[in-house]
Design a protein around this motif. Structure first.
Motif, PDB file in Angstrom:
ATOM      1  N   LYS A   1      16.593  -9.472  16.230  1.00 20.44           N
ATOM      2  CA  LYS A   1      17.469  -8.388  15.800  1.00 20.44           C
ATOM      3  C   LYS A   1      17.899  -7.556  17.003  1.00 20.44           C
ATOM      4  O   LYS A   1      17.272  -7.575  18.052  1.00 20.44           O
ATOM      5  CB  LYS A   1      16.749  -7.484  14.801  1.00 20.44           C
ATOM      6  N   THR A   2      18.944  -6.794  16.810  1.00 14.05           N
ATOM      7  CA  THR A   2      19.395  -5.915  17.885  1.00 14.05           C
ATOM      8  C   THR A   2      18.464  -4.704  17.972  1.00 14.05           C
ATOM      9  O   THR A   2      17.979  -4.206  16.944  1.00 14.05           O
ATOM     10  CB  THR A   2      20.833  -5.419  17.623  1.00 14.05           C
ATOM     11  N   PRO A   3      18.171  -4.212  19.183  1.00 10.30           N
ATOM     12  CA  PRO A   3      17.287  -3.047  19.310  1.00 10.30           C
ATOM     13  C   PRO A   3      17.904  -1.813  18.667  1.00 10.30           C
ATOM     14  O   PRO A   3      19.110  -1.587  18.744  1.00 10.30           O
ATOM     15  CB  PRO A   3      17.165  -2.853  20.820  1.00 10.30           C
ATOM     16  N   ARG A   4      17.071  -1.025  18.003  1.00  6.73           N
ATOM     17  CA  ARG A   4      17.529   0.221  17.400  1.00  6.73           C
ATOM     18  C   ARG A   4      16.457   1.280  17.588  1.00  6.73           C
ATOM     19  O   ARG A   4      15.312   0.973  17.927  1.00  6.73           O
ATOM     20  CB  ARG A   4      17.860   0.024  15.925  1.00  6.73           C
ATOM     21  N   LYS A   5      16.837   2.509  17.374  1.00  8.75           N
ATOM     22  CA  LYS A   5      15.917   3.629  17.576  1.00  8.75           C
ATOM     23  C   LYS A   5      14.867   3.636  16.471  1.00  8.75           C
ATOM     24  O   LYS A   5      15.182   3.458  15.295  1.00  8.75           O
ATOM     25  CB  LYS A   5      16.690   4.945  17.577  1.00  8.75           C
ATOM     26  N   ARG A   6      13.609   3.846  16.863  1.00  7.91           N
ATOM     27  CA  ARG A   6      12.516   3.892  15.893  1.00  7.91           C
ATOM     28  C   ARG A   6      12.612   5.160  15.056  1.00  7.91           C
ATOM     29  O   ARG A   6      13.006   6.214  15.533  1.00  7.91           O
ATOM     30  CB  ARG A   6      11.165   3.881  16.599  1.00  7.91           C
ATOM     31  N   LYS A   7      12.191   5.056  13.793  1.00  6.95           N
ATOM     32  CA  LYS A   7      12.181   6.220  12.916  1.00  6.95           C
ATOM     33  C   LYS A   7      10.982   7.114  13.215  1.00  6.95           C
ATOM     34  O   LYS A   7      11.072   8.328  13.159  1.00  6.95           O
ATOM     35  CB  LYS A   7      12.158   5.783  11.459  1.00  6.95           C
ATOM     36  N   HIS A   8       9.850   6.505  13.506  1.00  9.17           N
ATOM     37  CA  HIS A   8       8.629   7.259  13.803  1.00  9.17           C
ATOM     38  C   HIS A   8       7.988   6.701  15.073  1.00  9.17           C
ATOM     39  O   HIS A   8       7.868   5.485  15.222  1.00  9.17           O
ATOM     40  CB  HIS A   8       7.625   7.159  12.655  1.00  9.17           C
ATOM     41  N   ALA A   9       7.574   7.564  15.961  1.00 10.41           N
ATOM     42  CA  ALA A   9       6.910   7.136  17.184  1.00 10.41           C
ATOM     43  C   ALA A   9       5.432   6.874  16.901  1.00 10.41           C
ATOM     44  O   ALA A   9       4.830   7.500  16.026  1.00 10.41           O
ATOM     45  CB  ALA A   9       7.033   8.209  18.260  1.00 10.41           C
ATOM     46  N   THR A  10       4.849   5.961  17.628  1.00  7.21           N
ATOM     47  CA  THR A  10       3.433   5.671  17.496  1.00  7.21           C
ATOM     48  C   THR A  10       2.660   6.650  18.364  1.00  7.21           C
ATOM     49  O   THR A  10       2.974   6.841  19.536  1.00  7.21           O
ATOM     50  CB  THR A  10       3.136   4.233  17.949  1.00  7.21           C
TER      51      THR A  10
ATOM     52  N   MET B   1      12.900   2.726  21.223  1.00  6.80           N
ATOM     53  CA  MET B   1      13.713   1.620  20.750  1.00  6.80           C
ATOM     54  C   MET B   1      12.796   0.472  20.301  1.00  6.80           C
ATOM     55  O   MET B   1      11.740   0.261  20.875  1.00  6.80           O
ATOM     56  CB  MET B   1      14.642   1.134  21.850  1.00  6.80           C
ATOM     57  N   THR B   2      13.242  -0.243  19.285  1.00  6.16           N
ATOM     58  CA  THR B   2      12.475  -1.390  18.817  1.00  6.16           C
ATOM     59  C   THR B   2      12.685  -2.559  19.761  1.00  6.16           C
ATOM     60  O   THR B   2      13.701  -2.643  20.451  1.00  6.16           O
ATOM     61  CB  THR B   2      12.906  -1.806  17.402  1.00  6.16           C
ATOM     62  N   THR B   3      11.711  -3.442  19.804  1.00 11.07           N
ATOM     63  CA  THR B   3      11.831  -4.637  20.638  1.00 11.07           C
ATOM     64  C   THR B   3      11.694  -5.850  19.738  1.00 11.07           C
ATOM     65  O   THR B   3      10.635  -6.095  19.163  1.00 11.07           O
ATOM     66  CB  THR B   3      10.746  -4.667  21.722  1.00 11.07           C
ATOM     67  N   SER B   4      12.763  -6.591  19.599  1.00  9.41           N
ATOM     68  CA  SER B   4      12.765  -7.792  18.784  1.00  9.41           C
ATOM     69  C   SER B   4      13.716  -8.791  19.406  1.00  9.41           C
ATOM     70  O   SER B   4      14.786  -8.430  19.919  1.00  9.41           O
ATOM     71  CB  SER B   4      13.206  -7.463  17.357  1.00  9.41           C
ATOM     72  N   THR B   5      13.342 -10.065  19.348  1.00 11.82           N
ATOM     73  CA  THR B   5      14.206 -11.091  19.921  1.00 11.82           C
ATOM     74  C   THR B   5      15.281 -11.525  18.938  1.00 11.82           C
ATOM     75  O   THR B   5      16.331 -12.014  19.328  1.00 11.82           O
ATOM     76  CB  THR B   5      13.374 -12.318  20.338  1.00 11.82           C
TER      77      THR B   5
END
Length: 113
Positions: A7-16, A1-5
């Motif tokens: 925007k709402t969290p959403r699933k990442r398209k590509h993992a690091t 999941m993305t972490t942003s203050t």
């Protein structure tokens, strides 16, 4: 999941993915070169790990591991039992113990074995 203050969290398209050799972080191209694998094979391995976790890759036809050197757990137990029995018959006790050496059951196999 993305972490942003903002925007709402959403699933990442590509993992690091980080690549390391001997504890040193390297780039993907260096990792591929040192491991001797091509780009598509590494991508397949990463995809398999994301979907199945740390399990051996199976052939689609026979559902057996793709690695020809794969050893089942039963075969591994038999090999360990053979090594222990052989060592019991042919090994010699380790001469001269160190004061801090706790295990006194250490045995040496002859060098030709």
């Amino acid at each position: 999941m993305t972490t942003s203050t903002k925007k709402t969290p959403r699933k990442r398209k590509h993992a690091t993915t980080t690549y390391s050799i001997g504890g040193v972080e390297v780039c993907r191209n260096t990792f591929q070169f040192l491991m001797g694998i091509c780009k598509s094979t590494l991508t397949d391995i990463i995809r398999h790990f994301d979907e199945n976790g740390a399990r051996p890759r199976l052939s689609k036809k026979s559902q057996r591991p793709q690695d020809p050197h794969f050893i089942s757990s039963e075969q591994l137990r038999r090999v360990l039992k053979f090594i222990k029995n052989y060592a019991e018959d042919h090994a010699i006790m380790l001469p001269g113990r160190h004061p801090d050496h706790r295990d006194w059951h250490v045995k040496l196999l002859p060098t030709h074995v």
